[in-house]
Design a protein around this motif. Structure first.
Motif, PDB file in Angstrom:
ATOM      1  N   ASP A  82       0.827  -1.206   0.000  1.00  0.00           N
ATOM      2  CA  ASP A  82       0.000   0.000   0.000  1.00  0.00           C
ATOM      3  C   ASP A  82       0.860   1.254   0.000  1.00  0.00           C
ATOM      4  OD1 ASP A  82      -2.280  -1.559   0.005  1.00  0.00           O
ATOM      5  OD2 ASP A  82      -2.519  -1.497   2.186  1.00  0.00           O
ATOM      6  N   ILE A  83       1.964   1.223   0.733  1.00  0.00           N
ATOM      7  CA  ILE A  83       2.883   2.372   0.734  1.00  0.00           C
ATOM      8  C   ILE A  83       3.490   2.558  -0.654  1.00  0.00           C
ATOM      9  CG2 ILE A  83       5.043   3.253   1.709  1.00  0.00           C
ATOM     10  CD1 ILE A  83       4.217   1.811   4.338  1.00  0.00           C
ATOM     11  N   GLU A  84       3.742   1.452  -1.358  1.00  0.00           N
ATOM     12  CA  GLU A  84       4.223   1.560  -2.737  1.00  0.00           C
ATOM     13  C   GLU A  84       3.183   2.251  -3.621  1.00  0.00           C
ATOM     14  OE1 GLU A  84       6.144  -1.385  -5.063  1.00  0.00           O
ATOM     15  OE2 GLU A  84       7.000  -2.402  -3.319  1.00  0.00           O
ATOM     16  N   ARG A  85       1.916   2.021  -3.338  1.00  0.00           N
ATOM     17  CA  ARG A  85       0.864   2.682  -4.135  1.00  0.00           C
ATOM     18  C   ARG A  85       0.851   4.186  -3.861  1.00  0.00           C
ATOM     19  NH1 ARG A  85      -4.693  -0.606  -4.225  1.00  0.00           N
ATOM     20  NH2 ARG A  85      -4.940   0.552  -6.182  1.00  0.00           N
ATOM     21  N   ALA A  86       1.180   4.585  -2.644  1.00  0.00           N
ATOM     22  CA  ALA A  86       1.345   6.015  -2.365  1.00  0.00           C
ATOM     23  C   ALA A  86       2.508   6.565  -3.179  1.00  0.00           C
ATOM     24  CB  ALA A  86       1.573   6.236  -0.874  1.00  0.00           C
ATOM     25  N   PHE A  87       3.600   5.795  -3.251  1.00  0.00           N
ATOM     26  CA  PHE A  87       4.758   6.197  -4.055  1.00  0.00           C
ATOM     27  C   PHE A  87       4.355   6.319  -5.519  1.00  0.00           C
ATOM     28  CE2 PHE A  87       9.494   5.773  -3.018  1.00  0.00           C
ATOM     29  CZ  PHE A  87       9.851   6.720  -3.954  1.00  0.00           C
ATOM     30  N   GLU A  88       3.526   5.391  -5.986  1.00  0.00           N
ATOM     31  CA  GLU A  88       3.081   5.441  -7.381  1.00  0.00           C
ATOM     32  C   GLU A  88       2.196   6.660  -7.631  1.00  0.00           C
ATOM     33  OE1 GLU A  88       0.917   2.488 -10.621  1.00  0.00           O
ATOM     34  OE2 GLU A  88       1.959   1.644  -8.885  1.00  0.00           O
ATOM     35  N   THR A  89       1.376   7.030  -6.653  1.00  0.00           N
ATOM     36  CA  THR A  89       0.554   8.236  -6.782  1.00  0.00           C
ATOM     37  C   THR A  89       1.420   9.473  -6.958  1.00  0.00           C
ATOM     38  OG1 THR A  89      -1.228   7.274  -5.455  1.00  0.00           O
ATOM     39  CG2 THR A  89      -1.177   9.663  -5.613  1.00  0.00           C
ATOM     40  N   ALA A  90       2.534   9.518  -6.223  1.00  0.00           N
ATOM     41  CA  ALA A  90       3.421  10.682  -6.245  1.00  0.00           C
ATOM     42  C   ALA A  90       4.299  10.740  -7.485  1.00  0.00           C
ATOM     43  CB  ALA A  90       4.311  10.666  -4.999  1.00  0.00           C
ATOM     44  N   THR A  91       4.333   9.672  -8.251  1.00  0.00           N
ATOM     45  CA  THR A  91       5.211   9.614  -9.419  1.00  0.00           C
ATOM     46  C   THR A  91       4.383   9.438 -10.694  1.00  0.00           C
ATOM     47  OG1 THR A  91       5.569   7.232  -9.003  1.00  0.00           O
ATOM     48  CG2 THR A  91       7.189   8.774  -8.091  1.00  0.00           C
ATOM     49  N   LEU A  92       4.018   8.198 -11.003  1.00  0.00           N
ATOM     50  CA  LEU A  92       3.263   7.919 -12.220  1.00  0.00           C
ATOM     51  C   LEU A  92       1.845   8.476 -12.157  1.00  0.00           C
ATOM     52  CD1 LEU A  92       4.348   4.239 -12.942  1.00  0.00           C
ATOM     53  CD2 LEU A  92       5.350   6.363 -13.802  1.00  0.00           C
ATOM     54  N   GLY A  93       1.261   8.501 -10.946  1.00  0.00           N
ATOM     55  CA  GLY A  93      -0.087   9.043 -10.814  1.00  0.00           C
ATOM     56  C   GLY A  93      -0.150  10.482 -11.282  1.00  0.00           C
ATOM     57  N   GLY A  94       0.823  11.281 -10.858  1.00  0.00           N
ATOM     58  CA  GLY A  94       0.856  12.671 -11.297  1.00  0.00           C
ATOM     59  C   GLY A  94       1.124  12.810 -12.782  1.00  0.00           C
ATOM     60  N   ALA A  95       1.968  11.919 -13.321  1.00  0.00           N
ATOM     61  CA  ALA A  95       2.223  11.949 -14.762  1.00  0.00           C
ATOM     62  C   ALA A  95       0.944  11.690 -15.537  1.00  0.00           C
ATOM     63  CB  ALA A  95       3.286  10.912 -15.128  1.00  0.00           C
ATOM     64  N   ARG A  96       0.093  10.796 -15.018  1.00  0.00           N
ATOM     65  CA  ARG A  96      -1.189  10.511 -15.679  1.00  0.00           C
ATOM     66  C   ARG A  96      -2.156  11.687 -15.533  1.00  0.00           C
ATOM     67  NH1 ARG A  96      -0.682   5.413 -12.667  1.00  0.00           N
ATOM     68  NH2 ARG A  96       0.165   3.791 -14.042  1.00  0.00           N
ATOM     69  N   VAL A  97      -2.097  12.386 -14.402  1.00  0.00           N
ATOM     70  CA  VAL A  97      -2.948  13.569 -14.238  1.00  0.00           C
ATOM     71  C   VAL A  97      -2.598  14.618 -15.287  1.00  0.00           C
ATOM     72  CG1 VAL A  97      -3.433  15.539 -12.725  1.00  0.00           C
ATOM     73  CG2 VAL A  97      -3.465  13.216 -11.795  1.00  0.00           C
ATOM     74  N   MET A  98      -1.304  14.813 -15.520  1.00  0.00           N
ATOM     75  CA  MET A  98      -0.868  15.819 -16.482  1.00  0.00           C
ATOM     76  C   MET A  98      -1.131  15.393 -17.926  1.00  0.00           C
ATOM     77  SD  MET A  98       2.639  17.187 -14.630  1.00  0.00           S
ATOM     78  CE  MET A  98       3.087  18.296 -15.960  1.00  0.00           C
ATOM     79  N   ASP A  99      -1.125  14.095 -18.175  1.00  0.00           N
ATOM     80  CA  ASP A  99      -1.333  13.601 -19.533  1.00  0.00           C
ATOM     81  C   ASP A  99      -2.235  12.379 -19.458  1.00  0.00           C
ATOM     82  OD1 ASP A  99      -1.276  12.639 -22.099  1.00  0.00           O
ATOM     83  OD2 ASP A  99       0.889  12.326 -22.195  1.00  0.00           O
ATOM     84  N   ALA A 100      -3.510  12.573 -19.779  1.00  0.00           N
ATOM     85  CA  ALA A 100      -4.483  11.486 -19.665  1.00  0.00           C
ATOM     86  C   ALA A 100      -4.148  10.314 -20.572  1.00  0.00           C
ATOM     87  CB  ALA A 100      -5.885  12.007 -19.990  1.00  0.00           C
ATOM     88  N   SER A 101      -3.358  10.535 -21.613  1.00  0.00           N
ATOM     89  CA  SER A 101      -3.008   9.456 -22.533  1.00  0.00           C
ATOM     90  C   SER A 101      -1.806   8.648 -22.058  1.00  0.00           C
ATOM     91  CB  SER A 101      -2.714  10.025 -23.929  1.00  0.00           C
ATOM     92  OG  SER A 101      -1.525  10.809 -23.911  1.00  0.00           O
ATOM     93  N   ALA A 102      -1.139   9.117 -21.012  1.00  0.00           N
ATOM     94  CA  ALA A 102       0.048   8.414 -20.529  1.00  0.00           C
ATOM     95  C   ALA A 102      -0.345   7.057 -19.964  1.00  0.00           C
ATOM     96  CB  ALA A 102       0.759   9.244 -19.460  1.00  0.00           C
ATOM     97  N   SER A 103       0.369   6.036 -20.360  1.00  0.00           N
ATOM     98  CA  SER A 103       0.123   4.700 -19.832  1.00  0.00           C
ATOM     99  C   SER A 103       1.458   4.049 -19.510  1.00  0.00           C
ATOM    100  CB  SER A 103      -0.656   3.850 -20.834  1.00  0.00           C
ATOM    101  OG  SER A 103       0.073   3.683 -22.033  1.00  0.00           O
ATOM    102  N   PHE A 104       1.457   3.219 -18.499  1.00  0.00           N
ATOM    103  CA  PHE A 104       2.685   2.579 -18.052  1.00  0.00           C
ATOM    104  C   PHE A 104       2.435   1.087 -17.878  1.00  0.00           C
ATOM    105  CE2 PHE A 104       2.794   6.976 -16.738  1.00  0.00           C
ATOM    106  CZ  PHE A 104       4.043   7.388 -17.178  1.00  0.00           C
ATOM    107  N   GLY A 105       3.419   0.299 -18.293  1.00  0.00           N
ATOM    108  CA  GLY A 105       3.283  -1.142 -18.274  1.00  0.00           C
ATOM    109  C   GLY A 105       3.615  -1.754 -16.930  1.00  0.00           C
ATOM    110  N   PRO A 106       3.806  -3.055 -16.901  1.00  0.00           N
ATOM    111  CA  PRO A 106       4.046  -3.759 -15.634  1.00  0.00           C
ATOM    112  C   PRO A 106       5.318  -3.338 -14.921  1.00  0.00           C
ATOM    113  CG  PRO A 106       4.356  -5.215 -17.531  1.00  0.00           C
ATOM    114  CD  PRO A 106       3.713  -3.979 -18.037  1.00  0.00           C
ATOM    115  N   ALA A 107       6.277  -2.765 -15.656  1.00  0.00           N
ATOM    116  CA  ALA A 107       7.514  -2.314 -15.011  1.00  0.00           C
ATOM    117  C   ALA A 107       7.362  -0.944 -14.370  1.00  0.00           C
ATOM    118  CB  ALA A 107       8.669  -2.297 -16.013  1.00  0.00           C
TER     119      ALA A 107
END
Length: 417
Positions: free
Chosen positions: A346-371
């Motif tokens: 769950d803490i990793e998901r907070a980390f993901e919110t602070a990194t990739l989550g924000g990238a998706r907010v800025m660009d709705a088309s941004a997608s990231f794979g399993p890595a």
């Protein structure tokens, strides 16, 4: 074009790998040492290390953890006092307007210009590992476009270190003072990315006119929308429903963000499930600053509903609040703490919110794979951090970081390059 080899790093705490970057994106990920840097057949990556990175060089990760760079998607660079003498905050909290007025009474007294303060704050955030930001720039009858101009100057100064979006933000309301919509329009012609709004009911007391004005400007200028929604409970839910109605009618999927959205913590579980389902359907994003006093936005519930969610630092030691360190890793800890997250995953998901989550907010088309940011084709924006596990990094918030933007090292151990 930025080509590099980021050698011996552990993405998200996994096995050591070497990451090859070409033209600012990931071209290859191999087990560490599979290609000896000194024997690279292309000749692009002669063995070298450290902060003196040149195009086509090797960055020695030294076995550190690698994460996608941080994204701060809710920051007010125009009001920051970072780097200035500490100023006691004596505002009496009576209403949102009391904070607005306190800022108006004092922002011109700052010991440095808006552009100088915004640039310093943005630079420090980059040095901590942030390479994407969405900043609000206050536009109103008091400051005109002065604060916007300061934020745009800071964006320009750091254009090679970070991607910065700017919101034309009517902090003091859109309808309360004459001339504000016209000023917002002028800001939109000056390089602004998004139209802002704020509390259509509680501040402007005219949700229809407020939201019609915001959506009309966005449509005419081809801009996206970011609305501060402090309104609690049923009132905030009403405003959110009005936004949802317009997004659906105008087919603005993926172009609208609701910031704060404190109402989500004050409605029933059934109401929350319904409104989150609508947001997911229409791809309306949410941002939070992990507040401690307004009810906690249920991070895991929002993510599980499929809503894009990003994290921000809000004001930074400004006339609203003495808090703020410019370090998104601090705010990631705060997000985990306020959501009472204890399990590593769950803490990793907070980390993901602070990194990739924000990238998706800025660009709705941004997608990231399993890595999760380390697949071939992903942007080469990383922060390298000493540590063993992602959750431990969030708890300890260590220094010794290297920041990579577009395949180029832009900061080393807290110092901009």
């Amino acid at each position: 074009m930025n080509d590099a080899l980021i050698a011996n790093v552990r993405p998200w705490g996994g096995e050591p790998v070497d990451v090859t970057v070409r033209a600012g994106t990931i071209a290859q990920v191999e087990p560490a040492g599979a290609e000896a840097p000194g024997k690279d057949p292309t000749g692009l990556f002669p063995a070298s290390a450290g902060s003196g990175q040149a195009p086509g060089s090797t960055v020695d990760g030294a076995g550190r953890l690698a994460f996608p760079a941080f994204s701060d998607v809710h920051v007010h660079l125009d009001s920051t006092r970072v780097g200035l003498p500490f100023r006691p905050n004596d505002v009496v909290r009576k209403s949102l307007w009391s904070f607005i007025q306190n800022d108006r009474d004092h922002w011109r007294e700052a010991e440095a210009s808006v552009s100088e303060r915004a640039s310093l704050t943005l630079g420090r955030a980059v040095a901590h590992g942030m390479t994407r930001a969405r900043s609000y720039a206050q536009i109103d009858a008091d400051c005109g476009l002065e604060r916007l101009e300061g934020v745009l100057a800071a964006r320009e100064e750091h254009r090679d270190r970070a991607q910065v979006e700017v919101v034309a933000f009517p902090q003091a309301g859109l309808l309360l003072e004459p001339g504000v919509p016209a000023l917002i329009e002028e800001g939109l012609r000056s390089g602004v990315d998004l139209v802002g709004g704020i509390d259509p009911c509680a501040l402007d007391a005219d949700p229809r006119q407020h939201l019609d004005t915001v959506f009309d400007m966005a449509e005419r200028h081809g801009a996206r929308i970011d609305i501060h929604l402090h309104e609690p409970g049923e009132l905030g839910l009403f405003s959110a429903r009005q936004v949802i109605k317009r997004v659906r009618a105008l087919d603005l999927r993926g172009r609208v963000t609701l910031a704060h959205s404190f109402f989500l913590a004050g409605i029933t579980e059934s109401q929350r499930a319904d409104v989150l389902a609508d947001m997911a359907e229409l791809d309306i994003a949410l941002t939070t600053v992990a507040p401690g006093d307004r009810g906690v936005l249920p991070m895991l519930e929002i993510m599980d509903a499929g809503v894009r969610l990003g994290l921000g630092q809000d004001g930074q030691r400004d006339y609203w609040s003495p808090y703020g360190s410019t370090d998104m890793l601090d705010r990631t800890w705060q997000l985990a703490f306020t959501n009472n997250l204890r399990r590593d995953e769950d803490i990793e998901r907070a980390f993901e919110t602070a990194t990739l989550g924000g990238a998706r907010v800025m660009d709705a088309s941004a997608s990231f794979g399993p890595a999760r940011g380390f697949d071939v084709g992903d942007p080469a924006d990383f922060v390298l951090v000493p540590g063993e596990l992602p959750a431990q990094v969030v708890m300890d918030r260590p220094g010794g970081r290297t920041v990579v933007h577009g395949g180029r090292v832009v900061a080393e151990d807290g110092t901009l390059l």
